[in-house]
Design a protein around this motif. Structure first.
Motif, short mmCIF file in Angstrom:
data_model
loop_
_atom_site.label_atom_id
_atom_site.label_comp_id
_atom_site.label_asym_id
_atom_site.label_seq_id
_atom_site.Cartn_x
_atom_site.Cartn_y
_atom_site.Cartn_z
N SER A 1 27.93 -9.07 31.34
CA SER A 1 28.11 -7.19 32.23
C SER A 1 28.69 -7.71 33.36
O SER A 1 29.66 -8.38 33.76
N GLY A 2 29.13 -6.23 33.81
CA GLY A 2 29.70 -6.60 34.92
C GLY A 2 28.71 -6.85 36.42
O GLY A 2 29.97 -7.93 36.97
N ALA A 3 28.52 -7.36 36.07
CA ALA A 3 27.34 -7.75 37.51
C ALA A 3 27.42 -9.36 37.18
O ALA A 3 27.92 -10.04 38.25
N HIS A 4 27.84 -10.43 36.03
CA HIS A 4 27.27 -11.57 35.99
C HIS A 4 28.37 -12.17 35.81
O HIS A 4 29.11 -12.67 36.83
N LEU A 5 29.99 -10.48 35.77
CA LEU A 5 31.07 -11.45 36.68
C LEU A 5 31.84 -11.56 37.92
O LEU A 5 32.37 -12.34 38.53
N VAL A 6 31.20 -10.34 38.68
CA VAL A 6 30.80 -10.43 40.29
C VAL A 6 30.12 -11.49 40.56
O VAL A 6 30.56 -12.07 41.45
N ILE A 7 28.61 -12.16 39.95
CA ILE A 7 28.57 -13.25 40.57
C ILE A 7 29.18 -14.57 40.17
O ILE A 7 29.80 -15.27 40.73
N ILE A 8 29.76 -14.36 39.01
CA ILE A 8 30.95 -15.56 38.96
C ILE A 8 31.94 -15.74 39.55
O ILE A 8 32.33 -16.59 40.08
N LEU A 9 32.70 -14.47 39.68
CA LEU A 9 33.77 -14.45 41.06
C LEU A 9 33.54 -15.22 42.09
O LEU A 9 34.61 -15.92 42.69
N VAL A 10 32.30 -14.55 43.15
CA VAL A 10 31.65 -14.68 43.97
C VAL A 10 30.91 -16.53 44.41
O VAL A 10 31.54 -17.41 45.16
N ILE A 11 31.15 -17.16 43.17
CA ILE A 11 30.62 -18.70 42.91
C ILE A 11 31.96 -19.16 43.07
O ILE A 11 32.03 -20.11 43.59
N ILE A 12 33.35 -19.06 42.79
CA ILE A 12 34.57 -19.45 42.82
C ILE A 12 34.96 -18.92 44.21
O ILE A 12 35.92 -19.89 44.71
N LEU A 13 34.65 -18.24 44.90
CA LEU A 13 35.32 -17.68 46.24
C LEU A 13 34.75 -18.71 47.14
O LEU A 13 35.27 -19.32 47.62
N LEU A 14 33.50 -18.97 47.00
CA LEU A 14 32.68 -20.09 47.95
C LEU A 14 32.81 -21.38 47.10
O LEU A 14 33.12 -22.40 48.53
N PHE B 1 35.96 -22.66 46.22
CA PHE B 1 37.34 -23.11 46.42
C PHE B 1 38.11 -21.66 47.50
O PHE B 1 39.03 -22.44 48.02
N GLY B 2 37.37 -20.96 48.71
CA GLY B 2 38.04 -20.59 49.66
C GLY B 2 38.79 -19.55 49.09
O GLY B 2 39.50 -19.78 48.35
N ALA B 3 38.27 -18.38 50.80
CA ALA B 3 39.50 -17.11 49.86
C ALA B 3 40.90 -17.73 50.61
O ALA B 3 41.76 -16.90 49.40
N PRO B 4 41.10 -18.55 51.24
CA PRO B 4 42.92 -18.79 51.70
C PRO B 4 43.35 -19.25 50.17
O PRO B 4 44.33 -19.70 49.92
N ARG B 5 42.13 -20.77 49.31
CA ARG B 5 43.30 -21.25 48.56
C ARG B 5 43.52 -20.16 47.05
O ARG B 5 44.24 -20.83 46.25
N LEU B 6 42.45 -18.96 46.97
CA LEU B 6 43.05 -18.67 45.77
C LEU B 6 43.77 -17.98 45.43
O LEU B 6 44.54 -18.08 44.44
N PRO B 7 45.10 -17.36 46.14
CA PRO B 7 46.18 -16.72 45.83
C PRO B 7 47.17 -18.67 45.37
O PRO B 7 47.71 -17.87 44.34
#
Length: 90
Positions: A5-18, A20-26
């Protein structure tokens, strides 16, 4: 695989952000996009080569007209007087 669901995808995105870090994602997204573009281009080239080889093999005869003979028709007769041995003229 369970439905996401949408909540699962948000949790996955937050984990990825943690992780790799925001500057490295682009940079990561750009690198992934470039890799996918190269891969698609190579697959397209491979498919074109396979199609070309299939059409060439369909155009050429499969049987040698006279077994044991050498086909010299693809070599043009030599008409110039140049020396290909590399020796200097005397």
């Amino acid at each position: 695989m369970p439905n996401l669901s949408g909540a699962h995808l948000v949790i996955i995105l937050v984990i990825i952000l943690l992780l790799f870090g925001a500057p490295r994602l682009p940079k990561l997204a750009r690198s992934l996009g470039e890799s996918m573009r190269i891969f698609r281009g190579e697959v397209r080239t491979m498919n074109d080569e396979v199609k070309d080889s299939k059409t060439k093999s369909a155009d050429t005869p499969a049987v040698d007209p006279q077994p044991g003979t050498v086909d010299n028709t693809s070599q043009a007769p030599r008409t110039d007087d140049t020396d290909t041995t590399g020796a200097s003229p005397r």
